[in-house]
Scaffold this motif. Structure first.
Motif: not given
Length: 341
Positions: A28-33, A52-69
């Motif tokens: 969880l990211w504490l963030t202003r944006n 070099t590879r995308s964050f989603s890796g080899s085709g499988a989407s991965r969840p990113g951090p959960i933003p918390v304002s």
């Protein structure tokens, strides 16, 4: 684990977040944006990887951090954190970057941004029910909190200056920062002060600026080259923070540095050798002071700090020497081959 990170969009936060997410942890990211979170992590290359590879890796989407304002007048971050309770850890990396000329206004912002973010974070954790709070707080600091004087300073050309100045600005900031973060102990949190050395990473921090003169055939010793540098590869920064997350015996200062500090001259010569460039153009101390003001102390003063806490726990550094770090950081990334057609 469920880890809350303040300052997750910075160099260290992005790489730490990526490592945790790839191992299946919730971040969880504490963030202003809040819209920045996925984009920032995708922009961070994996530490110490050749491909070099995308964050989603080899085709499988991965969840990113959960933003918390947070840090907004109408923000109620405790509501979002309670939805993900119980939390396991909090990591505090928030604060204005220290690069740039240290004007009085800049110095005030460097200090106040750290103290305010730390105070707000602790107030936030205090508002959570005791059973929802994290068990550990890892709060950023710097090796300047220890303020060692290298042996060369006793006979070097700036020895008198070092003795006269006493406590540096950054040392004063880090000590006040640690004092503020130490109040987490009253909440029952195991508290760790991650005292960072000079972080070597491709995508930011001091390293690209250190290397640039050599790429332009204009590298050479800085302020005589005698000053010690307690450096650390970004992959080991992530590894040492994760050591503090997972090892309940880590309490208090944790020096986040490589086990083999080096002088500015030795680092410069190693960069020159790796890039096949000359190491010839000296930069005198007075020129640095004219260009950078008080911030030049980071290059002129020496800090020879060893990661005693990590070594005592058997941490295996991925990049223990300048040479191994440069081999990784100055090697061109290899594009990952796609799936067979």
């Amino acid at each position: 684990m469920r880890i809350v990170i303040a300052g997750g969009s910075g160099l260290i936060g992005r790489n730490l977040t990526r490592s945790l997410l790839e191992d299946g942890h919730t971040v969880l990211w504490l963030t202003r944006n809040p819209r920045l979170s996925d984009r920032a992590v995708i922009a961070a290359p994996p530490p110490a990887e050749r491909t070099t590879r995308s964050f989603s890796g080899s085709g499988a989407s991965r969840p990113g951090p959960i933003p918390v304002s947070w840090l907004a007048a109408d923000a109620r971050p405790e509501d979002e954190l309670e939805r993900h309770a119980p939390l396991d850890a909090a990591v505090n990396l928030a604060g204005t970057p220290i690069d740039g000329r240290w004007t009085p206004a800049k110095k005030r912002h460097i200090l106040e941004s750290r103290l305010r973010a730390t105070a707000v974070l602790l107030e936030l954790l205090a508002r959570l029910p005791a059973e929802a709070r994290p068990r550990v707080l890892i709060s950023a600091s710097a090796v300047e909190a220890r303020l060692p004087v290298p042996p060369e300073a006793e006979t070097g050309p700036t020895a008198a200056v070092l003795r006269e100045r006493g406590l540096s600005f950054l040392a004063a900031v880090t000590r006040r920062w640690e004092t503020a973060a130490g109040r987490a102990e009253a909440l029952g949190l195991r508290t760790v002060f991650a005292r960072f050395g000079v972080v070597f990473a491709r995508e930011g921090g001091a390293f690209p600026r250190l290397v640039l003169p050599y790429r332009l055939f204009a590298g050479g010793p800085i302020a005589g080259g005698w000053a010690w540098v307690s450096w650390v590869h970004i992959a080991d920064v992530v590894g040492l923070i994760r050591l503090a997350l997972e090892d309940a015996t880590v309490v208090g200062p944790l020096h986040v540095t490589a086990p083999n500090p080096a002088t500015m001259d030795a680092i410069g010569r190693a960069v020159a050798a790796r890039l096949r460039r000359p190491h010839w153009l000296p930069v005198p101390a007075f020129a640095l002071r004219l260009a950078l003001g008080e911030m030049s102390d980071l290059l002129i003063r020496g800090h020879r700090v060893l990661p005693e806490e990590a070594l005592a726990r058997g941490y295996a550094f991925r990049f223990p020497t300048v040479e191994t770090a440069l081999q990784d950081l100055l090697s061109p990334p290899k594009a990952e081959s796609g799936p067979p057609a």
